[in-house]
Motif scaffolding. Structure first.
Motif, mmCIF file in Angstrom:
data_model
loop_
_atom_site.group_PDB
_atom_site.id
_atom_site.type_symbol
_atom_site.label_atom_id
_atom_site.label_comp_id
_atom_site.label_asym_id
_atom_site.label_seq_id
_atom_site.Cartn_x
_atom_site.Cartn_y
_atom_site.Cartn_z
ATOM 1 N N UNK A 156 6.354 -13.714 -2.065
ATOM 2 C CA UNK A 156 7.354 -14.318 -1.600
ATOM 3 C C UNK A 156 8.649 -13.500 -1.950
ATOM 4 N N UNK A 157 9.752 -13.708 -1.112
ATOM 5 C CA UNK A 157 11.007 -12.752 -1.248
ATOM 6 C C UNK A 157 11.460 -12.868 -2.644
ATOM 7 N N UNK A 158 11.459 -14.377 -3.356
ATOM 8 C CA UNK A 158 12.017 -14.318 -4.559
ATOM 9 C C UNK A 158 11.159 -13.767 -5.418
ATOM 10 N N UNK A 159 9.807 -13.748 -5.502
ATOM 11 C CA UNK A 159 9.003 -12.912 -6.441
ATOM 12 C C UNK A 159 9.357 -11.319 -6.176
ATOM 13 N N UNK A 160 9.536 -10.729 -4.954
ATOM 14 C CA UNK A 160 9.724 -9.626 -4.735
ATOM 15 C C UNK A 160 11.141 -8.993 -5.239
ATOM 16 N N UNK A 161 12.077 -9.992 -5.506
ATOM 17 C CA UNK A 161 13.343 -9.658 -6.187
ATOM 18 C C UNK A 161 13.407 -9.726 -7.497
ATOM 19 N N UNK A 162 12.320 -10.177 -8.032
ATOM 20 C CA UNK A 162 12.248 -10.306 -9.685
ATOM 21 C C UNK A 162 11.812 -8.834 -10.434
ATOM 22 N N UNK A 163 12.587 -8.776 -11.618
ATOM 23 C CA UNK A 163 12.388 -7.303 -12.171
ATOM 24 C C UNK A 163 10.775 -7.556 -12.678
ATOM 25 N N UNK A 164 10.239 -6.189 -12.574
ATOM 26 C CA UNK A 164 8.904 -6.256 -12.902
ATOM 27 C C UNK A 164 8.318 -6.800 -14.377
ATOM 28 N N UNK A 165 9.341 -6.672 -15.430
ATOM 29 C CA UNK A 165 8.948 -7.415 -16.549
ATOM 30 C C UNK A 165 8.825 -8.933 -16.486
ATOM 31 N N UNK B 47 7.908 -10.492 -13.629
ATOM 32 C CA UNK B 47 6.854 -10.939 -12.416
ATOM 33 C C UNK B 47 5.958 -11.910 -12.836
ATOM 34 N N UNK B 48 5.497 -12.875 -12.065
ATOM 35 C CA UNK B 48 4.424 -13.546 -12.661
ATOM 36 C C UNK B 48 3.162 -12.646 -12.960
ATOM 37 N N UNK B 49 2.859 -12.976 -14.301
ATOM 38 C CA UNK B 49 1.542 -12.267 -14.749
ATOM 39 C C UNK B 49 0.509 -12.138 -14.080
ATOM 40 N N UNK B 50 0.083 -13.364 -13.259
ATOM 41 C CA UNK B 50 -1.148 -13.511 -12.140
ATOM 42 C C UNK B 50 -0.971 -12.434 -11.264
ATOM 43 N N UNK B 51 0.090 -12.351 -10.724
ATOM 44 C CA UNK B 51 0.694 -11.419 -9.676
ATOM 45 C C UNK B 51 0.483 -9.796 -10.187
ATOM 46 N N UNK B 52 0.965 -9.659 -11.235
ATOM 47 C CA UNK B 52 0.912 -8.444 -12.004
ATOM 48 C C UNK B 52 -0.538 -7.874 -11.629
ATOM 49 N N UNK B 53 -1.610 -8.744 -12.489
ATOM 50 C CA UNK B 53 -2.790 -8.456 -12.684
ATOM 51 C C UNK B 53 -3.577 -8.143 -11.030
ATOM 52 N N UNK B 54 -3.091 -8.883 -9.990
ATOM 53 C CA UNK B 54 -3.776 -9.024 -8.897
ATOM 54 C C UNK B 54 -2.978 -7.764 -7.845
ATOM 55 N N UNK B 55 -2.051 -7.202 -8.393
ATOM 56 C CA UNK B 55 -1.199 -6.479 -7.379
ATOM 57 C C UNK B 55 -1.924 -5.236 -6.683
ATOM 58 N N UNK B 56 -2.726 -4.465 -7.853
ATOM 59 C CA UNK B 56 -3.435 -3.393 -7.016
ATOM 60 C C UNK B 56 -4.379 -3.978 -6.122
ATOM 61 N N UNK B 57 -4.997 -4.892 -6.313
ATOM 62 C CA UNK B 57 -6.002 -5.448 -5.158
ATOM 63 C C UNK B 57 -5.257 -5.843 -3.941
#
Length: 757
Positions: free
Chosen positions: A408-417, A419-429
């Motif tokens: 989501x655009x809201x998530x894309x605008x959040x600072x990396x620190x 960002x949703x932890x689950x999204x961080x784990x899946x970001x490379x995939x």
């Protein structure tokens, strides 16, 4: 003299033995102050010297004139001079006006004199009171440094012996011919008497200018009265007399011409960087048994700094660095496991002081771990060139990309620190699945991450961006950079870190334009020196790195806005053999950048010409949406910093390579209205990034990257000589030249027609 890795240990022992003192400093280190790689090697070497209780003097230098001036002021007691990031392409003995005979160890030779040994001593290895050591990745080597001097010692990674076999044979042949011709005529005139022992001296020709791979540097001006850019001019000067020419047999003349041609071809091939100075320094430290994680991290940072301009060097070095990280990290793990068995509360201490270094994922996204997804994508050179974000269609692709990834655009605008932890784990995939169809096949790759205890962790790429930003920054680091930038808006007062008006005070009563120009150049170089110490301190101060990251973000925004403006105003001229961009006063004085806040983001703002107050889109911007770049330092001088100008040039090259696919080089010139000169930078072509599409293309691209050379260093000197243009070639990057404003049109016209690029 060439020093291969087998000689590194002995070289350091000689340096240590001759530098140990309790009374005075005997070691001086000259560092190229605008070179992150050189700064990292200086940090490593200074730590080693402190450990060995060796007193040293570190001297940052801006260019060749600065180097020559400061070298001449060295105390006579200096026994060793180390040059980091500079010196490899210049005949140092000639350029620094060194008379080797004046550095002969008279006490040593007097002690060697006996009634039985009163004849001339063997000169194959002179005993000198001063030696110069060069650790520099710039090529081509100056062959006089490498094969013709016992005072100059050049650290090499071991490739010179194999790659320069023919050049060495040609050099040795020409030197032997010269010795044979001059030996009979000069007799003993050049011999210097030491006690009762005669030592043959080297011929000392004093020249104001010296050649860098065939290019004369160091002089304040280059005009049509110079000798030219012939790399073997020194040989010709030594055989210029008609008597010597007549004494050469005809069969030898052909050999002389052939060997001179070999050396000319070597010098004229162009300039590049083939190895990292910090990696050479780490090799030296490893040879003497001083390798550790801190030194390895600095060598990784220095090598990573070459990735933007010399990606082939970085890619070839990464496997070696990975192997060394695994080796050192495995040793640290063994130590930690032993400590855990002996103490219960060791874990807390290790977490607080965790300075480990590991191989981790790196992204071709700008400061991702310190920004947010959207801005990291938008301000990435790689993504910008691939998606062509300077077009309306490119911006639509970027928005569509996030939608397809399910972010989501809201998530894309959040600072990396945050960002949703689950999204961080899946970001490379997510990246691996959705980015290749858009041509973004190289967003994820292996890199290096360093932990800094409770301060967090940072990747080598982000670390380099922060240090580079400090080298480019002219403001006051004691201020809250981000807060000040947002609060001051369009304030026009002189910022705390900006230099005072060049024509005030002492210059007010001066009517000499030459004095004013020298004053302006001096002020600029003083700022570069101050920036050097900021960057040097940042290598061991995480707080400065944090500030550097904020500055890097704002400067990247500024470069992108200026890049968009260049493309939209069609300022890129496609000439016959290169592209040209000229930044005039009206362009460089426009200092405002757009602050793309995620809370009030409007994609249309990127299509507007930033700073054009008459446009509807720019007038719709709120006051808080803009930042006056004067809050970050001397904004009108921004493109007079070679690092910033080179960064903008690389942005343009990458955009053009994806736009039309033609690998043309670029000439970018920026006007300095105070000095009435243009800073001109020549950049070699960049090829479209095709990684991940085809293995054959990948292989061919890697081969191309290793052979791309910068020929502007030769072309600039040739054209300056032929046109009589007043030019100044003083940078350690020989493809950078300062030229008088009124001489630029003729200079560019001749460069276009020359065929030298």
């Amino acid at each position: 003299m060439l020093l291969t890795p087998d000689h590194f240990l002995q070289a350091f022992e000689d340096i240590r033995r001759t530098s140990m003192t309790h009374s005075t400093c005997k070691l001086a280190i000259f560092v190229a102050c605008l070179n992150v790689d050189a700064i990292c090697s200086a940090k490593m070497f200074s730590a080693l010297l402190k450990k060995n209780l060796i007193v040293f003097q570190m001297i940052p230098v801006v260019g060749y004139n600065d180097l020559k001036s400061k070298f001449s002021k060295l105390d006579e007691s200096i026994s060793n001079v180390i040059m980091l990031g500079c010196g490899s392409m210049v005949d140092m003995e000639s350029f620094l006006d060194i008379d080797v005979n004046s550095y002969l160890d008279k006490e040593y030779y007097e002690s060697m004199v006996t009634p039985e040994n009163s004849t001339q001593l063997d000169q194959t290895k002179l005993k000198l009171t001063r030696k110069i050591y060069i650790i520099d990745g710039h090529r081509p080597w100056n062959l006089d440094n490498l094969f013709g001097s016992q005072m100059i010692n050049c650290f090499d990674d071991g490739t010179a012996n194999e790659e320069l076999k023919q050049e060495r044979q040609a050099y040795d042949y020409l030197i032997s011919i010269e010795s044979d011709e001059e030996g009979g005529e000069e007799g003993e005139e050049d011999n210097v008497e030491v006690g009762s022992v005669e030592m043959g001296g080297e011929e000392g020709e004093e020249e104001d200018n010296v050649e860098v791979g065939g290019v004369e540097v160091g002089g304040a001006e280059a005009d049509n009265e110079d000798e030219g850019s012939d790399s073997t001019e020194s040989f010709r000067k030594r055989r210029s007399s008609s008597d010597l020419q007549e004494s050469i047999p005809k069969k030898n003349k052909t050999l002389i011409r052939d060997n001179e041609r070999k050396i000319e071809d070597y010098y004229n091939q162009g300039t590049t960087v083939t190895t990292s100075a910090s990696l050479q320094m780490y090799t030296l430290l490893s040879t003497i048994g001083e390798s550790n994680v801190e030194y390895l991290w600095l060598s990784i940072v220095g090598t990573t700094s070459l990735n933007a301009n010399f990606s082939g060097v970085y890619e070839e070095t990464v496997p070696l660095l990975k192997e060394e990280v695994r080796r050192l990290q495995s040793n640290d793990d063994a130590v930690q496991n032993t400590a855990k068995n002996n103490a219960i509360d060791t874990d807390m201490g290790n977490k607080a002081d965790n300075k480990s270094l590991q191989i981790d994922t790196e992204y071709s996204l700008f400061l991702l771990r310190h920004w947010n997804l959207y801005e990291s994508f938008f301000y990435s050179n790689y993504v910008n060139s691939k998606l062509q974000l300077y077009t309306t269609e490119g911006k639509k692709k970027l928005k569509t990309m996030f939608a397809r990834m399910g972010i989501s655009f809201t998530s894309a605008c959040k600072n990396w620190h945050y960002l949703n932890l689950d999204l961080k784990k899946r970001i490379n995939t997510i990246f691996a699945k959705n980015l290749p169809p858009l041509g973004l096949t190289d967003v994820i790759h292996d890199g290096f991450v360093r932990n800094f205890g409770f301060n967090g962790s940072i990747s080598a790429g982000d670390f380099v961006e922060a240090v580079t930003a400090l080298l480019e920054f002219d403001g006051d680091l004691s201020l809250d950079i981000a807060k000040k930038a947002r609060e001051e808006g369009k304030r026009t007062n002189t910022p705390p870190g900006e230099m005072a008006d060049s024509f005030s005070d002492g210059d007010a009563n001066s009517n000499n334009p030459h004095d004013k120009l020298n004053k302006l150049i001096s002020q600029r170089e003083e700022q570069f020196i101050r920036n050097f110490w900021k960057a040097y301190d940042a290598l061991s101060t995480f707080e400065l790195i944090t500030k550097g990251i904020v500055i890097a973000q704002l400067q990247q925004k500024f470069i992108f806005e200026k890049g968009f403006e260049i493309i939209q105003k069609r300022m890129i001229k496609n000439l016959r053999i290169f592209r040209l961009v000229v930044l005039k006063d009206s362009f460089t004085s426009n200092n405002t950048i757009t602050d793309i806040s995620m809370n009030n983001f409007a994609p249309s703002r990127h299509s507007a010409l930033v700073g054009s107050t008459g446009s509807a889109s720019s007038s719709a911007l709120n006051e808080k949406d803009t930042i006056d770049f004067q809050t970050l330092g001397s904004s009108q001088k921004l493109f007079q910093n070679p690092l910033i100008l080179t960064k903008l040039g690389n942005w343009i090259l990458e955009a053009c390579s994806e736009m039309d696919g033609s690998p043309l080089p670029l000439v970018i010139a920026s006007l300095d209205k105070d000095t009435g000169t243009y800073l001109v930078c020549g950049l070699p072509p960049k090829y479209p990034n095709m990684k991940g599409f085809d293995e054959k293309i990948d292989r061919k691209q890697r081969e191309d990257k290793t052979t791309v050379l910068n020929t502007f260093s030769l072309a600039f000197q040739e054209i300056a000589n032929s046109t009589g243009a007043k030019a100044r070639i003083d940078s350690f990057e020989s493809s950078i030249i300062e030229i008088r404003k009124e001489d630029l049109p003729l200079f560019l016209e001749r460069l276009t027609l020359s065929g030298l690029v």
